[in-house]
Design an enzyme around this catalytic site. Structure first.
Site, short mmCIF file in Angstrom:
data_model
loop_
_atom_site.label_atom_id
_atom_site.label_comp_id
_atom_site.label_asym_id
_atom_site.label_seq_id
_atom_site.Cartn_x
_atom_site.Cartn_y
_atom_site.Cartn_z
N ARG A 60 -10.85 17.93 -14.38
CA ARG A 60 -9.63 17.20 -13.64
C ARG A 60 -8.86 18.28 -12.83
O ARG A 60 -7.57 18.11 -12.90
CB ARG A 60 -8.82 16.60 -15.03
CG ARG A 60 -9.54 15.46 -15.65
CD ARG A 60 -9.68 14.47 -14.78
NE ARG A 60 -10.22 13.47 -15.56
CZ ARG A 60 -11.60 12.88 -15.34
NH1 ARG A 60 -12.26 13.90 -14.55
NH2 ARG A 60 -12.16 11.90 -16.09
N ARG A 85 -14.70 5.29 -15.33
CA ARG A 85 -14.96 6.80 -15.37
C ARG A 85 -15.79 7.06 -16.63
O ARG A 85 -16.66 7.91 -16.54
CB ARG A 85 -13.56 7.44 -15.73
CG ARG A 85 -12.48 7.81 -14.82
CD ARG A 85 -11.39 8.49 -15.06
NE ARG A 85 -10.52 8.03 -15.88
CZ ARG A 85 -9.32 7.17 -15.12
NH1 ARG A 85 -9.51 6.68 -14.08
NH2 ARG A 85 -8.69 6.66 -16.29
N LYS A 130 -0.63 15.76 -10.72
CA LYS A 130 0.13 15.36 -12.03
C LYS A 130 1.23 16.30 -12.45
O LYS A 130 2.30 15.93 -13.03
CB LYS A 130 -0.74 14.53 -12.99
CG LYS A 130 -1.60 13.29 -12.85
CD LYS A 130 -0.53 12.29 -12.37
CE LYS A 130 -1.42 10.98 -12.27
NZ LYS A 130 -0.67 9.90 -11.77
N PRO A 149 -9.15 -0.45 -16.28
CA PRO A 149 -10.38 -0.79 -15.78
C PRO A 149 -11.04 0.56 -15.05
O PRO A 149 -12.19 0.83 -15.12
CB PRO A 149 -9.98 -1.77 -14.46
CG PRO A 149 -9.03 -2.58 -15.31
CD PRO A 149 -8.13 -1.43 -16.08
N SER A 150 -10.09 1.32 -14.62
CA SER A 150 -10.50 2.59 -14.03
C SER A 150 -11.08 3.47 -15.11
O SER A 150 -11.76 4.40 -14.62
CB SER A 150 -9.47 3.31 -13.14
OG SER A 150 -8.54 3.99 -13.88
N ASP A 184 0.69 -1.16 -0.08
CA ASP A 184 -0.20 -0.01 0.12
C ASP A 184 1.03 1.12 -0.13
O ASP A 184 1.52 1.53 1.03
CB ASP A 184 -1.05 -0.05 1.20
CG ASP A 184 -2.08 1.20 1.43
OD1 ASP A 184 -1.54 2.20 0.62
OD2 ASP A 184 -2.62 1.13 2.22
N TYR A 216 -6.71 16.16 -10.12
CA TYR A 216 -5.93 15.23 -10.71
C TYR A 216 -4.67 16.00 -11.70
O TYR A 216 -3.66 15.69 -11.39
CB TYR A 216 -6.88 14.57 -11.87
CG TYR A 216 -5.96 13.33 -12.56
CD1 TYR A 216 -5.45 12.36 -11.84
CD2 TYR A 216 -5.95 13.50 -13.95
CE1 TYR A 216 -4.93 11.42 -12.52
CE2 TYR A 216 -5.07 12.58 -14.88
CZ TYR A 216 -4.47 11.25 -13.95
OH TYR A 216 -4.06 10.56 -14.62
P1 NAD Z 1 -6.35 1.76 -12.78
O1 NAD Z 1 -6.54 3.08 -12.23
O2 NAD Z 1 -7.24 1.02 -13.49
O3 NAD Z 1 -5.43 0.92 -11.49
C1 NAD Z 1 -4.97 1.50 -10.35
C2 NAD Z 1 -4.45 0.49 -9.69
O4 NAD Z 1 -4.05 1.25 -8.44
C3 NAD Z 1 -5.47 -0.48 -8.96
O5 NAD Z 1 -4.96 -1.75 -9.35
C4 NAD Z 1 -5.47 -0.27 -7.36
O6 NAD Z 1 -5.78 -1.44 -6.81
C5 NAD Z 1 -4.20 0.49 -7.17
N1 NAD Z 1 -4.17 1.17 -5.88
C6 NAD Z 1 -4.78 1.86 -5.60
N2 NAD Z 1 -4.45 2.40 -4.34
C7 NAD Z 1 -3.50 1.92 -4.17
C8 NAD Z 1 -2.48 2.19 -3.15
N3 NAD Z 1 -2.76 2.79 -2.00
N4 NAD Z 1 -1.37 1.44 -3.07
C9 NAD Z 1 -1.16 0.52 -4.12
N5 NAD Z 1 -1.95 0.25 -5.31
C10 NAD Z 1 -2.91 1.05 -5.10
O7 NAD Z 1 -4.89 1.73 -13.79
P2 NAD Z 1 -4.42 2.77 -15.01
O8 NAD Z 1 -5.75 3.73 -15.29
O9 NAD Z 1 -3.63 2.13 -15.73
O10 NAD Z 1 -3.74 3.95 -13.96
C11 NAD Z 1 -2.48 3.74 -13.65
C12 NAD Z 1 -1.67 5.06 -13.54
O11 NAD Z 1 -1.66 5.67 -14.67
C13 NAD Z 1 -2.36 6.07 -12.61
O12 NAD Z 1 -1.42 6.90 -11.83
C14 NAD Z 1 -3.13 7.08 -13.49
O13 NAD Z 1 -3.31 8.26 -12.89
C15 NAD Z 1 -2.03 7.19 -14.62
N6 NAD Z 1 -2.58 7.35 -15.78
C16 NAD Z 1 -3.82 6.75 -16.46
C17 NAD Z 1 -4.57 7.16 -17.81
C18 NAD Z 1 -5.53 6.33 -18.13
O14 NAD Z 1 -6.23 6.93 -18.93
N7 NAD Z 1 -5.80 5.07 -17.81
C19 NAD Z 1 -3.98 8.29 -18.26
C20 NAD Z 1 -2.77 8.94 -18.03
C21 NAD Z 1 -2.12 8.50 -16.68
#
Ligand code: NAD
Length: 247
Positions: free
Chosen positions: A142, A186, A149, A181-182, A57, A145
């Site tokens: 956003r 959204r 970032k 998945p996230s 975590d 967020y």
């Molecule tokens: P996601 O959001 O679907 O998954 C996030 C994962 O983070 C989950 O497995 C969750 O269990 C884990 N998590 C949450 N709290 C946690 C904690 N306290 N400790 C450890 N793990 C924890 O994955 P995603 O969309 O691929 O996003 C991953 C990263 O990429 C994030 O930082 C996100 O902001 C960034 N990002 C995503 C996108 C997008 O469009 N998906 C775009 C730009 C940046």
């Protein structure tokens, strides 16, 4: 030769999305990957000869220290992050504090734990997950967020400059919208406001001139590059990978 042979890698938020794709891509390139997440169930089916999974975590200092000691990494991929919806007027103190702890401070925790070992061995690569939505570009609804970032980019530059002569590189990744998945969550949430999931998806696709959303594997390819010695001449940079969104 495999591009990450001999490297020990720790990935946060590796159970799904970009973290999972990156953990698997780095394992395919010969790294010993410690794939961590707060969600033990979601980690259960992450199986690969070069991958070891355990619960970490990133918001918990003891969990971070124990996990990093176990991995003793040459490469740290700070991937954990959360997206809040809303404008400056919608934001609450609780959301702000949560987002800064998970999206920014947790990266500091991980870096502080991992850096001494990297310095001892004379090298390391730190990759932080930022976003195109940051100091690169503003995205609607956003506010929290994008603010967190942008902070990740500042943190990346600070770490990079302090350790540039010690063999440590620190870069960050700024993706546009990526399948995960996230993102699905959204899209369903936005769908309720704009007349359905399909309309929400259309809006997300439209903002990227390539007319599509990235796959997690496309982002993982950049993570592999930044983790590997191929990227040995780049540090302190936001690496934008956004289908032309900010171009
Ligand atoms: P996601 O959001 O679907 O998954 C996030 C994962 O983070 C989950 O497995 C969750 O269990 C884990 N998590 C949450 N709290 C946690 C904690 N306290 N400790 C450890 N793990 C924890 O994955 P995603 O969309 O691929 O996003 C991953 C990263 O990429 C994030 O930082 C996100 O902001 C960034 N990002 C995503 C996108 C997008 O469009 N998906 C775009 C730009 C940046």
């Amino acid at each position: 030769r495999q591009r990450l042979a001999g490297k020990r890698v720790i990935v946060t938020a590796a159970a799904q999305g970009i973290g999972r794709a990156s953990a698997l891509a780095m394992a395919d390139e010969g790294a010993k990957v410690f794939a961590t997440d707060v969600n033990a169930d979601a980690l259960a089916d992450l199986i690969h000869d070069n991958v070891e999974t355990f619960v970490l975590d990133v918001r918990d200092g003891v969990s971070v220290k124990d996990g990093v000691a176990r991995a003793n990494p040459d490469v740290l991929f700070n991937c954990a992050g959360f997206v809040h919806h809303g404008t400056v007027l919608d934001a609450t103190d609780a959301e702000w504090d949560f987002a800064f702890d998970l999206n920014v401070r947790a990266m500091w925790r991980m870096i502080q734990a991992a850096l001494p070992g990297m310095l001892e061995r004379g090298g390391g690569s730190i990759v932080n997950m930022s976003s195109a939505c940051s100091s690169i570009i503003g995205a609607p609804n956003r506010f929290i967020y994008g603010t967190t970032k942008a902070a990740v980019i500042g943190m990346t530059k600070s770490v990079a400059v302090d350790y540039i002569t010690k063999g440590i590189r620190c870069n960050c990744i700024c993706p546009g919208t990526v399948e995960s998945p996230s993102l699905e969550d959204r899209l369903h949430a936005l769908g309720k406001q704009v007349g359905g999931y399909e309309e929400a998806k259309k809006q997300f696709v439209a903002r990227q001139p390539m007319g599509r959303i990235a796959t997690a594997d496309e982002i993982a390819a950049l993570v592999v590059y930044l983790a590997s010695d191929e990227s040995g001449f780049t540090t302190g940079q936001p690496h934008i990978i956004d289908g032309g969104w900010s171009g």
